[in-house]
Design an enzyme around this catalytic site. Structure first.
Site, mmCIF file in Angstrom:
data_model
loop_
_atom_site.group_PDB
_atom_site.id
_atom_site.type_symbol
_atom_site.label_atom_id
_atom_site.label_comp_id
_atom_site.label_asym_id
_atom_site.label_seq_id
_atom_site.Cartn_x
_atom_site.Cartn_y
_atom_site.Cartn_z
ATOM 1 N N GLU A 69 0.827 -1.204 0.000
ATOM 2 C CA GLU A 69 0.000 0.000 0.000
ATOM 3 C C GLU A 69 0.865 1.260 0.000
ATOM 4 O OE1 GLU A 69 -3.526 0.096 2.463
ATOM 5 O OE2 GLU A 69 -2.971 -1.823 3.354
ATOM 6 N N ASN A 70 0.213 2.380 -0.257
ATOM 7 C CA ASN A 70 0.756 3.716 -0.041
ATOM 8 C C ASN A 70 1.881 4.028 -1.031
ATOM 9 O OD1 ASN A 70 0.912 6.246 1.226
ATOM 10 N ND2 ASN A 70 0.592 5.316 3.245
#
Length: 616
Positions: free
Chosen positions: A439-440
Site C-alpha cells: 500500500e501507499n
C-alpha cells in the site's frame, strides 16, 4: 490495511489460577533408604502445566541454579508419550529427537547466577492427563538434581533364530543401574537386570533395530544407546516380496489394487493401508473400500505362508477423488499491537474460524523483519498468539507491510535481500502462506519498490514451492487502479508465481451499495487476471481474494452483517481463494461509536463478522 497502528498489549493465554500440575521428576533417594533426600548440588528444573484446554496445554519451565556457581548455558530435555508433542516454545530454542524434546537457552538468557532462576514457556498438544513429561534432565542431570545413568555401550547381536534375537551390551559405568530396557524400534521389548536379553515372538526373516537404556531406582532413565540391527533366520522358507503394486480401478471411496506373484510358496496376501493391516486375500488383487473422499492413502502388500510373512512391497500412494478444485481460506486480520487484541482461542471457539492473517511484519534497523518494526519474531506476544492459535487447531498468514510504518520493501536494497527477510519469517514459524499488504506511496506507488517486491516473491516461490504467496492492494469501485493493473501485468511478465491477488474494497467511495461495488471491483480484477495470465473465468476466480472492512470504514462506508454475508456467499459461489477483513480487533459492537480500533461502529454480536467469514 488502512488504519493507523496504536500501541496495545496482548495476553496470549490466561494462566490457570485454580489448579496447577507440577512435574519435576522423582526425588533421588540415598543408597539404602527410599525416604532420604539428597540436597541438589546441580541446577534443577520444574515443569508446570498452567493451562489445559483438552486439545492442547501450556506449560512453564523454571530453572533454579543451586550448583554453587554461575551457570553460563542451560539445556532442558524431557520425553512425552507417543502421540503427544511440544508444538512451540518461547524464550528457549526448541528441537525434537523422536519423542524427546530439547530446550536450549537463547543468546540473551543463558546466564543464571548461583541461586537465580530462569523460565521459559511452551505449548503442547494434545492436552489431558496423558500429557506428562518424563525423564526430565537439565544439563545432563536429572531435573530434581539427581544423577543420570550412563548410556549403555557396546550394544551387539549375539544370537538369532527364526523367531528371536539375543542382544548384549556393556554395563553402564558409574553408579550401578537398577536395570536395563531393550527397545525394538520404539516398542519396549524387554526389561532385565543383567546385560543380555532375548527378544522373542519375531517373524522369520525380519529385520529389527534395537537400542538399550539404563534406569536407576529413582526412575531416571539414560538416553538410548547406539542402535544395532539384526535379522532373524528362516528367509529361505518365506515367499518372495510382492512387486508391481498398482491401482487398476478407483472410486471416491474405494481403490482396487493388483500385484505380481512372488517367488516361493504363497498361502495368501496381506494388504496394508497406512501401515495397518486392512484385508487378507488369496489372489493377486484386492479392493479396499470405506475410504474418505479427497484423502491420501499409502498401500503395501506382503505374501505369507506357514513359515511366516515376506517383506512388504514398495508403497503405493493414492488420493481418493472428489477434491474441491480450490478450497478457499477464511483468514481475517488479527493485530496484537493495536485495538485491544482478543484472545485468539476465544474467538476460534466462538466462531469456528481456523486461520488468521497476522498484522504486521515491518522493518527494524534496516532490512530486518520484526513485528511492528520492534517486537521480536520469537519470544514475544505475537509468537505466543501464533502458538495459541496452532494449539487450538488453527494457523496463521503473517502480513508484511500495511498502510503505514517502516516497511521492508523500501529498506531492503535488493530483491535477494527482501526475499531473505521474508524467508526469516517463513522459517521462524514454518509457514504455509505469506501476505504482502502492498500500500501507499512507499511500496505500492513506488514502482522500483513494487518491482523489488515482485522479484522477491518470485525467489520465495522458487525456494518454497509449497508456500502460498498473496498480494493485497487497494482498488476502486471499477477495479484495480492503473498501478494495481501494472502490478498484475508485471507479476505475469516475470512469472512471479503469486497465488492470490486480493483487493481491498473499502475506502474506495463505495457509498451505499458496498455489496454491488465489491462485486464490480472483483469482476474487474478477474478481467485483468484473464488478460495478463490467459486464464479462464474459473482459473481467475481461483486466484482472487477479497479483504473488506467490517462495520464502518474510514470513509463511513457501511458493511453490515447482512452485506458481509452477501459478499461471502458471492465469493464462495465463484470459488475465490481468500476472504479476509480488517479486523478481528474491531469485531465487537459500539453502535454510533464511529470508526474505532476495538469495535465496528455498529450494533452486532461479538465476533459475528468472524463467524460469518468462517463459513467461507
Amino acid at each position: 490495511m488502512r488504519l493507523r497502528k496504536l500501541t496495545g498489549v496482548f495476553a496470549a493465554v490466561l494462566l490457570a489460577a485454580a489448579t496447577t500440575l507440577i512435574w519435576s521428576g522423582p526425588t533421588r533417594a540415598a543408597s539404602g533408604s527410599a525416604q532420604a533426600v539428597v540436597p541438589p548440588l546441580t541446577p534443577t528444573a520444574t515443569v508446570v502445566k498452567t493451562q489445559d484446554w483438552g486439545s492442547g496445554w501450556q506449560g512453564q519451565v523454571t530453572i533454579t541454579n543451586g550448583s554453587g556457581a554461575g551457570l553460563l548455558n542451560w539445556r532442558v530435555e524431557f520425553d512425552l508419550p507417543a502421540g503427544y508433542a511440544v508444538t512451540s516454545a518461547w524464550d528457549a530454542r526448541l528441537t525434537r529427537n523422536g519423542q524427546r524434546f530439547i530446550f536450549e537457552n537463547l543468546s540473551w538468557n543463558g546466564t543464571i547466577p548461583n541461586g537465580g532462576t530462569r523460565s521459559f514457556g511452551l505449548i503442547g498438544s494434545p492436552g489431558g492427563s496423558g500429557a506428562v513429561p518424563q525423564n526430565c534432565s537439565i544439563n545432563n542431570y536429572a531435573c530434581d538434581g539427581g544423577d543420570l545413568i550412563e548410556v549403555p555401550s557396546g550394544v551387539r547381536i549375539t544370537g538369532v533364530t527364526d523367531t528371536s534375537i539375543t542382544v548384549a551390551w556393556n554395563a553402564s559405568s558409574g553408579r550401578p543401574p537398577a536395570g536395563y530396557r531393550v527397545w525394538n524400534g520404539n516398542t519396549l521389548a524387554a526389561t532385565v537386570t543383567g546385560t543380555t536379553a532375548t527378544v522373542t515372538g519375531l517373524n522369520p526373516c525380519s529385520a529389527h533395530t534395537f537400542t538399550v537404556t539404563a534406569h536407576n531406582i529413582s526412575g531416571n532413565q539414560s538416553a538410548r544407546s547406539q542402535p544395532v540391527t539384526g535379522t532373524t533366520t528362516g528367509c529361505e522358507n518365506l515367499p518372495g516380496r510382492p512387486s508391481g503394486l498398482r491401482t487398476t480401478a478407483a472410486t471416491v471411496t474405494s481403490v482396487t489394487l493388483a500385484w505380481e506373484t512372488p517367488t516361493g510358496t504363497v498361502t495368501g496376501y496381506r494388504v496394508y493401508q497406512n501401515g495397518m493391516l486392512k484385508t487378507t486375500v488369496t489372489g493377486t488383487a484386492a479392493t479396499v473400500s470405506g475410504l474418505s473422499a479427497c484423502t491420501p492413502y499409502s498401500f503395501t502388500v506382503s505374501a505369507y505362508n506357514t513359515f511366516g510373512e515376506s517383506p512388504q512391497s514398495n508403497a503405493l500412494s493414492h488420493t481418493t477423488g472428489d477434491c474441491p478444485t480450490n478450497p478457499g481460506v477464511a483468514a481475517p486480520y488479527l493485530y496484537t499491537g493495536w485495538g485491544s487484541p482478543p484472545n485468539p482461542a476465544t474467538v476460534m471457539n466462538a466462531t469456528g474460524i481456523k486461520w488468521f492473517t497476522m498484522a504486521f511484519v515491518l522493518a527494524q534497523n534496516g532490512c530486518n523483519p520484526a513485528w511492528d518494526g520492534g517486537r521480536p519474531l520469537q519470544g514475544g506476544q505475537d509468537a505466543a498468539a501464533i502458538a495459541a492459535i496452532r494449539a487450538a487447531g488453527g494457523d496463521v498468514v503473517p502480513s508484511f507491510g500495511g498502510w503505514s510504518g517502516n516497511k521492508l520493501g523500501p529498506n531492503c536494497a535488493t530483491p535477494q535481500a527482501l526475499a531473505a527477510a521474508y524467508q526469516q519469517v517463513i522459517d521462524a514459524y514454518n509457514l504455509k502462506a505469506i501476505d504482502i499488504d502492498i500500500e501507499n506511496f512507499d511500496e505500492f506507488e513506488n514502482l522500483t519498490v513494487q518491482d523489488r517486491i515482485l522479484q522477491a516473491l518470485k525467489i520465495i516461490k522458487q525456494n518454497n514451492p509449497t508456500v502460498k504467496t498473496i498480494v493485497t492492494f487497494g482498488t476502486e469501485t471499477t477495479g484495480p487502479t492503473p498501478t494495481g493493473v501494472r502490478l498484475i501485468n508485471q507479476a505475469a511478465a516475470i512469472q512471479a508465481g503469486i497465488d492470490v491477488f486480493t483487493i481491498m474494497p473499502f475506502d474506495f467511495n463505495g457509498g451505499a451499495n458496498m455489496y454491488q461495488n465489491t462485486v464490480n471491483a472483483s469482476e474487474a480484477l478477474k478481467g485483468h487476471l484473464r488478460t495478463a495470465f490467459g486464464w479462464s473465468d474459473a482459473q481467475a476466480y481461483s486466484h482472487m481474494g477479497i479483504s473488506g472492512m467490517n462495520g464502518l470504514s474510514d470513509q463511513q462506508e457501511l458493511t453490515s452483517l447482512e452485506i458481509w454475508t452477501q459478499i461471502r456467499d458471492w465469493a464462495k459461489s465463484k470459488g475465490l481463494a481468500r476472504l479476509a477483513f480488517w479486523s478481528v480487533n474491531r469485531d465487537r459492537p459500539c453502535p454510533g461509536g464511529g470508526v474505532q480500533s476495538a469495535c465496528s461502529g455498529i450494533a452486532q454480536p461479538d465476533w459475528e463478522f468472524t463467524r460469518i467469514t468462517a463459513g467461507f
